[in-house]
Design a protein around this motif. Structure first.
Motif, short mmCIF file in Angstrom:
data_model
loop_
_atom_site.label_atom_id
_atom_site.label_comp_id
_atom_site.label_asym_id
_atom_site.label_seq_id
_atom_site.Cartn_x
_atom_site.Cartn_y
_atom_site.Cartn_z
N SER A 109 36.33 -114.94 71.27
CA SER A 109 34.89 -115.18 71.22
C SER A 109 34.13 -113.86 71.15
O SER A 109 33.15 -113.73 70.41
CB SER A 109 34.45 -115.99 72.44
N LYS A 110 34.60 -112.88 71.90
CA LYS A 110 33.97 -111.57 71.88
C LYS A 110 34.12 -110.92 70.52
O LYS A 110 33.18 -110.32 69.98
CB LYS A 110 34.59 -110.68 72.97
N GLU A 113 31.80 -112.61 67.98
CA GLU A 113 30.41 -112.21 68.22
C GLU A 113 30.16 -110.79 67.72
O GLU A 113 29.15 -110.53 67.03
CB GLU A 113 30.11 -112.29 69.73
N TYR A 116 30.24 -110.53 63.87
CA TYR A 116 29.00 -111.09 63.33
C TYR A 116 27.85 -110.09 63.44
O TYR A 116 27.12 -109.84 62.47
CB TYR A 116 28.65 -112.39 64.06
N GLU A 117 27.69 -109.51 64.63
CA GLU A 117 26.60 -108.57 64.85
C GLU A 117 26.78 -107.29 64.04
O GLU A 117 25.81 -106.74 63.51
CB GLU A 117 26.49 -108.23 66.34
#
Length: 310
Positions: A109-110, A113, A116-117
């Motif tokens: 999940s990290k 994220e 994506y960023e």
């Protein structure tokens, strides 16, 4: 979902799969041979695919059909539960319990994220001209990868160059083990690099870390790299993985944006120097000193990051 609920889910499925294998297969699922694990993995993966197709049929997805059909959300969820149960079987026969699954879920999940960023920030960066970017390779410049690798392998070779030339089979095995078993999470840090990165930030540079670590093949490398950067408190603005990392920079950034690049491999700096100011910090663990005669004259060869005048 609380960790207790996750444990309960695993316990329910574990109880069933134990019963099934003992009664129907005459063996405990935890004692399957490597060949049987492959066989059952194939079986359960095919079941997952089938259940997902059945899930799809519970919603109106065929755009060319005009016959009215209400979506059956209850059936939709139940088919997904069936899929998840087969996925739990896969995890269990390969020795993955709820704790390991939860840890992997958080790590992934990290990664999702951050990727994506980072991609969003890169898109924004392309349109900015008033930036000072320092593009820095990770292994060999920030991470003392070669030293950590040789120490872990416990071989008599003093350099990776000698290791590869004398026993390529053992080298490849050690390299794979080093990556897949998470040893990169605990690799050594290059001396003075933390202070250098902080100085860059203080002087208004954006720090772009770049690596060719093959996380597409060994997925954990992304999360392990994030863990290593965070645990060492390293300051940076961008992190990109790309097996053709030099071309990635060339394709996405301009000479006006990139103040300089730092790498430890000769082939890499020879490509970068055609577009950007480039420094080479020679890595004599990887190649012989005589190889330096192949370095393009546009490259500035330095002994350490302390030689860079900001």
């Amino acid at each position: 979902m609380s960790s207790d609920r996750l444990s309960e889910i695993f316990a329910i499925q574990k109880q069933f799969i134990e019963k099934y294998f003992v009664e129907q297969q005459g063996a405990h699922y935890a004692n399957l041979s490597k060949e049987d694990k492959v066989k059952w993995s194939k079986e359960y993966l095919l079941c997952c695919v089938n259940e997902l197709m059945e899930t799809l049929n519970e919603i109106k997805w065929k755009k060319h059909r005009f016959i009215h059909k209400d979506d059956n959300i209850d059936n939709f969820v139940e088919e997904l539960v069936d899929t998840f149960k087969f996925m739990l079987n896969l995890l269990l026969i390969h020795g993955c319990d709820e704790e390991k699954f939860f840890e992997k879920f958080v790590d992934k999940s990290k990664v999702v994220e951050i990727r994506y960023e980072q991609e969003k920030k890169l898109k924004e960066l392309r349109n900015k001209k008033d930036v000072k970017l320092a593009v820095i390779d990770i292994d060999g410049i920030i991470c003392a990868h070669s030293q950590s690798f040789l120490e872990l392998c416990k071989v008599d070779y003093k350099t990776i160059y000698d290791f590869k030339n004398n026993d390529i089979a053992l080298y490849n095995k050690c390299k794979h083990d080093f990556r897949i078993n998470g040893h990169k999470k605990h690799a050594q840090l290059i001396i003075n690099i933390s202070g250098f990165l902080q100085t860059l930030k203080d002087k208004g540079y954006l720090v772009l870390l770049l690596t060719a670590r093959p996380y597409e093949k060994i997925i954990r490398l992304y999360a392990d790299t994030l863990y290593w950067l965070e645990s060492n408190g390293l300051k940076y603005d961008f992190l990109f993985f790309n097996k053709a990392k030099e071309q990635f920079i060339i394709d996405n950034l301009s000479a006006e944006q990139v103040s300089f690049c730092i790498d430890d491999e000769i082939d890499n700096v020879n490509k970068l120097c055609l577009y950007f100011k480039t420094y080479l910090i020679p890595n004599y663990y990887l190649y012989d000193r005589r190889e330096l005669n192949k370095v393009n004259h546009k490259v500035t060869i330095i002994d350490s990051i302390n030689d860079i005048k900001l």
